[in-house]
Design an enzyme around this catalytic site. Structure first.
Site, PDB file in Angstrom:
ATOM      1  N   TRP A   1       0.835  -1.212   0.000  1.00 16.46           N
ATOM      2  CA  TRP A   1       0.000   0.000   0.000  1.00 16.46           C
ATOM      3  C   TRP A   1       0.866   1.258   0.000  1.00 16.46           C
ATOM      4  CZ3 TRP A   1      -4.998   2.016   0.539  1.00 16.46           C
ATOM      5  CH2 TRP A   1      -5.062   3.303   1.086  1.00 16.46           C
TER       6      TRP A   1
ATOM      7  N   ASP B   1       0.192   9.219   0.896  1.00 13.60           N
ATOM      8  CA  ASP B   1       0.878  10.489   0.611  1.00 13.60           C
ATOM      9  C   ASP B   1       2.330  10.399   0.130  1.00 13.60           C
ATOM     10  OD1 ASP B   1      -1.267  10.764   2.288  1.00 13.60           O
ATOM     11  OD2 ASP B   1      -0.225  11.890   3.825  1.00 13.60           O
TER      12      ASP B   1
ATOM     13  N   PHE C   1       4.452   8.839  10.079  1.00 13.50           N
ATOM     14  CA  PHE C   1       3.485   9.527   9.229  1.00 13.50           C
ATOM     15  C   PHE C   1       4.209  10.551   8.350  1.00 13.50           C
ATOM     16  CE2 PHE C   1      -1.027   9.058  11.220  1.00 13.50           C
ATOM     17  CZ  PHE C   1      -0.922   7.678  11.145  1.00 13.50           C
TER      18      PHE C   1
ATOM     19  N   ASP D   1       2.128  15.997   9.966  1.00 11.76           N
ATOM     20  CA  ASP D   1       2.606  16.328   8.621  1.00 11.76           C
ATOM     21  C   ASP D   1       3.446  17.617   8.580  1.00 11.76           C
ATOM     22  OD1 ASP D   1       0.940  14.174   8.199  1.00 11.76           O
ATOM     23  OD2 ASP D   1      -0.707  15.369   7.415  1.00 11.76           O
TER      24      ASP D   1
ATOM     25  N   GLU E   1      -4.824  18.389   6.731  1.00 15.14           N
ATOM     26  CA  GLU E   1      -3.624  17.549   6.692  1.00 15.14           C
ATOM     27  C   GLU E   1      -2.642  18.112   5.653  1.00 15.14           C
ATOM     28  OE1 GLU E   1      -5.443  13.193   7.674  1.00 15.14           O
ATOM     29  OE2 GLU E   1      -5.531  13.729   5.571  1.00 15.14           O
TER      30      GLU E   1
ATOM     31  N   TRP F   1      -9.430   8.941  -0.067  1.00 16.61           N
ATOM     32  CA  TRP F   1      -9.647   8.077   1.100  1.00 16.61           C
ATOM     33  C   TRP F   1     -11.006   7.397   1.066  1.00 16.61           C
ATOM     34  CZ3 TRP F   1      -6.053   5.998   3.778  1.00 16.61           C
ATOM     35  CH2 TRP F   1      -4.863   6.659   4.026  1.00 16.61           C
TER      36      TRP F   1
HETATM   37  C1  FRU Z   1      -3.050  12.055   4.777  1.00 12.99           C
HETATM   38  C2  FRU Z   1      -2.656  11.371   6.060  1.00 12.99           C
HETATM   39  C3  FRU Z   1      -1.677  12.243   6.822  1.00 12.99           C
HETATM   40  C4  FRU Z   1      -0.912  11.248   7.640  1.00 12.99           C
HETATM   41  C5  FRU Z   1      -0.841  10.071   6.706  1.00 12.99           C
HETATM   42  C6  FRU Z   1      -0.860   8.743   7.403  1.00 12.99           C
HETATM   43  O1  FRU Z   1      -3.469  11.193   3.784  1.00 12.99           O
HETATM   44  O2  FRU Z   1      -3.783  11.080   6.812  1.00 12.99           O
HETATM   45  O3  FRU Z   1      -2.277  13.254   7.579  1.00 12.99           O
HETATM   46  O4  FRU Z   1       0.351  11.705   7.987  1.00 12.99           O
HETATM   47  O5  FRU Z   1      -1.949  10.164   5.841  1.00 12.99           O
HETATM   48  O6  FRU Z   1      -0.576   7.710   6.540  1.00 12.99           O
END
Ligand code: FRU
Length: 612
Positions: free
Chosen positions: A151, A154, A210, A271, A324, A414
């Site tokens: 998978w 980002d 993340f 992030d 995000e 998502w």
């Molecule tokens: C965005 C997010 C970020 C986070 C990451 C986790 O798509 O939700 O905020 O860092 O994906 O995989």
């Protein structure tokens, strides 16, 4: 007398719980069931990989990897229950010469140890010196970046250094659904040919890794040496805290800072995205304060000690989803001396067509505070980076050459990312885009995203062309390149004075069609994927997306990039952009140019894609 003792022993044996029956499914692997939810696997670590059998639809198991009796790491994986869909490799090379035991906790729901030990995972565990990443997916893009397996979400931590573009990404190396967030890493010299590199930052006791960003520390402000690469990322377990790592080998390997975490809050924040602010001679960091729907702005002299300066966003823009993946940068307007700042705030959900999307604000930044421009009515307008459903978490490379601002987005949403019809890997990234600011017909300043110049090199020979023509409902049919099974770039020019919309329809022999509609009169561009192929994996997937034409010239000029499972539309040099996934049952083979009434086209050309 003898017989009765014998009987008694038999009875006692029947009443005692059965001793666990260890077994060996393959050389070097021993499985010992301990209970209905617990199994030990002993592994001889003299092969390169232990191949873990995965079943995508199964629940998650927890795997504690013990090396010489000590916990080395914990992995979460959907270990196979009734059948193995595919394998993922657990790299054993760091453990050579040590004792490796996996303490595996499987999901509830087994009635007995015997039933639990029947799961497919135990029979299919294998050691191997190779792991086959050859593509087995008909939807895997040919000229977009994808992970070798597993998978991806980002793109993050992207930077350019010494002629190489570094693209890190949110990666699950142990399955094709979101988990075990790790920074995957790919490199490219031309933004279109990508090489897979080993993962750079892996989970630890503070949590999984993340999204974040990387910079080249040209002046050695952090003390790791001139031109060290410094990364900031979110460590996510029960809380989200910000951590730091650095690399002195051009991003191949990162060393985590011993004093992590470096920023803590008691609310969800993630992030971190940083850059050097030349006028104030300091580092600036934008952090998504996800549930407060705002961005926090910090400054630092050394990338390690950060001071909160301001926040931006409360009550502004789209407030319905989490905020995000921010990005903040300065660009000239209309290519002249005036400069403005752009703050990208990705949000999920709340996008114009449902689910995830990237909104942005244009304004000024003084090193501490971002002040957004207001429109003629005095409001702060919400602007969208892309008018398709599938461009999320778009952020830019730091230190790009020639003052370029080059972005890549996650080509998914998502709403359905975990269900798209692929298995060996999930998700691709968008084509790289170079952004610029322009003034729209309404006087507002907007961000244009054009395909990066490197993408031009993908254009191969012209295989079909329609010159100046009037088109009607019947339409003119152009054949897409057979050599590459329909993968192509289409360049079309539609006169602004066409009295009816012009439709460009991609279709195949299975009756699948994806329809691009250009309507200069209504000043709209749209994409209809409701009949584009496989759409039933999510009720959020079938959709029509529409973009306003922000700047009208004598013609609408379109560049359309068709890959195996995506269509990216760039109108008028990227002033309008639309990124959408499609999953045709067989590749599209024709492009029909038509109009519901009397439409006009100036030209339509189809080019093969040929990778340099
Ligand atoms: C965005 C997010 C970020 C986070 C990451 C986790 O798509 O939700 O905020 O860092 O994906 O995989």
């Amino acid at each position: 007398m003898k017989t009765s003792i014998f009987r008694y022993l038999l009875l006692a044996a029947a009443l005692l719980p059965a001793a666990a029956q260890a077994f060996s499914p393959a050389p070097g692997v021993e499985v010992e069931p301990l209970g209905v939810t617990n199994t030990l696997v002993r592994v001889a670590p003299d092969s390169t990989y232990l191949l873990l059998p995965i079943q995508d639809a199964n629940d998650e198991s927890r795997i504690n990897v013990l090396v010489d009796g000590k916990l080395d790491r914990t992995i979460v994986a959907r270990l196979a229950r009734s059948k193995t869909d595919y394998n993922v490799p657990l790299d054993l090379t760091p453990y050579r010469g040590h004792k490796v035991v996996l303490n595996i906790i499987t999901p509830q729901g087994r009635n007995s140890v015997r039933e639990a030990s029947d799961d497919a995972v135990w029979k299919d565990l294998r050691l191997s010196n190779t792991f086959d990443t050859a593509n087995r997916e008909k939807f895997r893009p040919v000229y977009h970046h994808t992970p070798a397996y597993g998978w991806m979400n980002d793109p993050n931590g992207m930077f350019y250094k010494d002629g190489v573009w570094h693209l890190c990404y949110q990666w699950n190396p142990y399955g094709s659904k979101w988990q075990n967030m790790t920074w995957g890493h790919s490199t490219s010299k031309d933004l279109v040919n990508w090489e897979h590199q080993p993962a750079t930052i892996i989970p630890d006791g503070l949590g999984t890794i993340f999204s974040g960003s990387s910079v080249v520390d040209t002046n050695n402000t952090a003390g790791y040496g001139k031109n060290a690469v410094v990364a900031l990322y979110t460590s996510c377990d029960a809380s989200q805290v910000q951590s730091m790592a650095h690399s002195t080998d051009n991003g191949a390997t990162f060393t985590k800072y011993a004093g992590n975490p470096i920023i803590t809050l008691d609310t969800e924040a993630r992030d971190p995205n940083m850059f050097w602010h030349e006028p104030t001679q300091q580092w600036v960091l934008v952090l998504a304060h996800a549930l407060e729907h705002e961005m926090l702005i910090y400054t630092s002299p050394n990338l390690r000690d950060w001071t909160l300066q301001s926040s931006f966003g409360k009550g502004l823009g789209c407030q319905s989803g989490v905020w995000e993946c921010p990005d903040l940068f300065e660009l000239p307007v209309d290519g002249n001396g005036v400069k403005k700042w752009v703050l990208i705030c990705n949000i999920n959900p709340g996008g114009p067509f449902g689910g995830s999307a990237a909104q942005y604000f244009v304004g000024d930044f003084d090193g501490k505070t971002f002040t957004p421009d207001r429109d003629k009515q005095g409001n702060v307008p919400t602007k969208w980076l892309d008018f398709g459903k599938d461009n999320y978490a778009s952020v830019s490379f730091s230190d790009a050459p020639d003052n370029r601002r080059t972005l890549i987005g996650w080509m998914n949403n998502w709403q359905y990312a975990a269900e798209v019809p692929t298995l060996q890997y999930r998700s691709a990234n968008t084509l790289p885009r170079d952004v610029a600011l322009f003034t729209g017909d309404d006087g507002e300043i907007y961000l244009a995203s054009a395909p990066s110049p490197e993408v031009d090199r993908l254009r191969g020979k012209q295989v079909a062309r329609l010159g100046k023509a009037n088109v009607s409902a019947k339409g003119r049919v152009l054949r897409l390149p057979a050599a590459n099974q329909g993968i192509c770039e289409i360049v079309a020019e539609i006169p602004a004075d066409t009295s009816a919309p012009v439709l460009l329809t991609l279709a195949n022999g299975k009756g699948n069609s994806a329809v691009i509609s250009v309507d200069p009169k209504a000043a709209t561009l749209s994409f209809d994927r409701t009949k584009s192929g496989v759409t039933d994996f999510s009720r959020d997937f079938p959709a029509v997306t529409t973009a306003p034409l922000l700047h009208r010239g004598a013609t609408v000029k379109l560049r359309i990039f068709v890959d195996r499972s995506s269509v990216e539309l760039f109108a008028d040099g990227g002033r309008e952009v639309m990124t959408n996934l499609v999953f045709p049952e067989e590749p599209y083979s024709t492009l029909t140019v038509s109009s519901p009434a009397k439409g006009k086209v100036a030209s339509v050309a189809v080019y093969e894609i040929s990778k340099p």
